[in-house]
Write a protein that holds these residues in place. Structure first.
Motif, PDB file in Angstrom:
ATOM      1  N   LYS A  69      67.031  19.795  33.988  1.00  8.99           N
ATOM      2  CA  LYS A  69      68.190  18.884  33.949  1.00  8.99           C
ATOM      3  C   LYS A  69      69.399  19.481  33.236  1.00  8.99           C
ATOM      4  O   LYS A  69      70.529  19.282  33.643  1.00  8.99           O
ATOM      5  CB  LYS A  69      67.798  17.578  33.214  1.00  8.99           C
ATOM      6  N   VAL A  70      69.149  20.189  32.118  1.00  7.88           N
ATOM      7  CA  VAL A  70      70.290  20.544  31.254  1.00  7.88           C
ATOM      8  C   VAL A  70      70.620  22.029  31.195  1.00  7.88           C
ATOM      9  O   VAL A  70      71.579  22.426  30.549  1.00  7.88           O
ATOM     10  CB  VAL A  70      70.076  20.018  29.810  1.00  7.88           C
ATOM     11  N   MET A  71      69.828  22.863  31.866  1.00  9.49           N
ATOM     12  CA  MET A  71      70.073  24.311  31.768  1.00  9.49           C
ATOM     13  C   MET A  71      70.494  24.901  33.105  1.00  9.49           C
ATOM     14  O   MET A  71      70.134  24.398  34.155  1.00  9.49           O
ATOM     15  CB  MET A  71      68.821  25.018  31.234  1.00  9.49           C
ATOM     16  N   ARG A  72      71.268  26.008  33.010  1.00 13.18           N
ATOM     17  CA  ARG A  72      71.706  26.697  34.237  1.00 13.18           C
ATOM     18  C   ARG A  72      70.986  28.031  34.348  1.00 13.18           C
ATOM     19  O   ARG A  72      71.163  28.898  33.495  1.00 13.18           O
ATOM     20  CB  ARG A  72      73.212  26.969  34.164  1.00 13.18           C
ATOM     21  N   ASP A  73      70.183  28.192  35.390  1.00 14.26           N
ATOM     22  CA  ASP A  73      69.446  29.444  35.639  1.00 14.26           C
ATOM     23  C   ASP A  73      68.918  30.079  34.358  1.00 14.26           C
ATOM     24  O   ASP A  73      69.266  31.220  34.048  1.00 14.26           O
ATOM     25  CB  ASP A  73      70.363  30.478  36.349  1.00 14.26           C
ATOM     26  N   PRO A  74      68.090  29.358  33.601  1.00 14.37           N
ATOM     27  CA  PRO A  74      67.663  29.924  32.315  1.00 14.37           C
ATOM     28  C   PRO A  74      66.776  31.162  32.470  1.00 14.37           C
ATOM     29  O   PRO A  74      65.999  31.268  33.422  1.00 14.37           O
ATOM     30  CB  PRO A  74      66.868  28.781  31.669  1.00 14.37           C
ATOM     31  N   VAL A  75      66.930  32.068  31.517  1.00 10.44           N
ATOM     32  CA  VAL A  75      66.069  33.252  31.432  1.00 10.44           C
ATOM     33  C   VAL A  75      64.859  32.838  30.601  1.00 10.44           C
ATOM     34  O   VAL A  75      64.999  32.203  29.560  1.00 10.44           O
ATOM     35  CB  VAL A  75      66.826  34.406  30.718  1.00 10.44           C
ATOM     36  N   MET A  76      63.679  33.198  31.055  1.00 12.97           N
ATOM     37  CA  MET A  76      62.460  32.820  30.327  1.00 12.97           C
ATOM     38  C   MET A  76      62.016  33.976  29.431  1.00 12.97           C
ATOM     39  O   MET A  76      61.838  35.097  29.902  1.00 12.97           O
ATOM     40  CB  MET A  76      61.370  32.508  31.354  1.00 12.97           C
ATOM     41  N   ALA A  77      61.878  33.715  28.143  1.00 19.48           N
ATOM     42  CA  ALA A  77      61.357  34.725  27.207  1.00 19.48           C
ATOM     43  C   ALA A  77      60.069  34.170  26.620  1.00 19.48           C
ATOM     44  O   ALA A  77      60.088  33.142  25.945  1.00 19.48           O
ATOM     45  CB  ALA A  77      62.381  34.987  26.108  1.00 19.48           C
TER      46      ALA A  77
END
Length: 211
Positions: free
Chosen positions: A193-201
């Motif tokens: 809902k709140v993130m744009r194309d998040p990078v996963m670490a």
């Protein structure tokens, strides 16, 4: 750390604090954080995650602007205090950086007056932050970075409604960083809902340098 694009004061301070080598979560999350990307960091307390988002926040602060540019939401007052202290330590060599802690269980009026004097970074618990937003003592119109720290604990403690209300008061063009020890479905849906194309670490093991 020297491989990162950080301002000299931050690098010098990291060195003086004895941080030599990045922990796995820092190595995975700091480059995308510094590049302005949204990041989901899955790591336990003690993994060095506070320094990861802390350096990301401090690198892009405009100290001349005393409006709130970064907000860190924490599930408990203890964690909020730890995070605030860690940020102040990281900012030691950056002049005039003001970090303010806003938690429930502490007197409300003094917090209002501190906000009146301006702050660059606010660290707090969802209930108290939501209250300051409702009463107008806190304005997030200039926010650049939103950090949800220990997101899974925040949801377990029933803060979903407050977190949603707070996010609704932040600019859309912000950077969102979400750190969580586990990644349940509820966290996944918040991220969507709140993130744009998040990078996963994602890091399995824990380290003992920093929190």
């Amino acid at each position: 750390f020297s491989s990162l694009k950080l301002q000299p004061e931050l690098l010098k301070n990291i060195e003086s604090l004895g941080y030599v080598k990045m922990t796995p979560i820092q190595a995975q999350s700091l480059p995308p954080i510094l590049a302005g990307k949204d990041v989901i960091g899955q790591a336990k307390t003690g993994s060095g995650k506070t320094a990861a988002f802390g350096l990301g926040i401090l690198e892009q602060l405009n100290v001349r602007n005393t409006r709130v540019q970064a907000l860190v939401l924490c599930p408990t007052r203890e964690l909020a205090d730890q995070v605030s202290n860690a940020l102040r330590r990281l900012a030691r060599m950056c002049p005039n950086v003001k970090v303010l802690t806003l938690c429930g269980g502490m007197p409300y009026r003094p917090q209002v007056s501190s906000l009146g004097h301006g702050a660059h970074v606010v660290v707090g618990t969802p209930g108290r932050i939501a209250k300051h937003l409702r009463t107008g003592s806190l304005n997030l119109g200039s926010l650049r970075v939103l950090v949800l720290d220990e997101g899974d604990r925040m949801l377990k403690m029933g803060f979903q409604e407050e977190v949603d209300a707070i996010i609704a008061k932040t600019p859309e063009a912000r950077q969102t960083l979400l750190f969580s020890a586990t990644y349940p479905r509820e966290i996944q849906s918040i991220a969507e809902k709140v993130m744009r194309d998040p990078v996963m670490a994602k890091v399995e093991s824990t380290h003992d340098s920093g929190s």
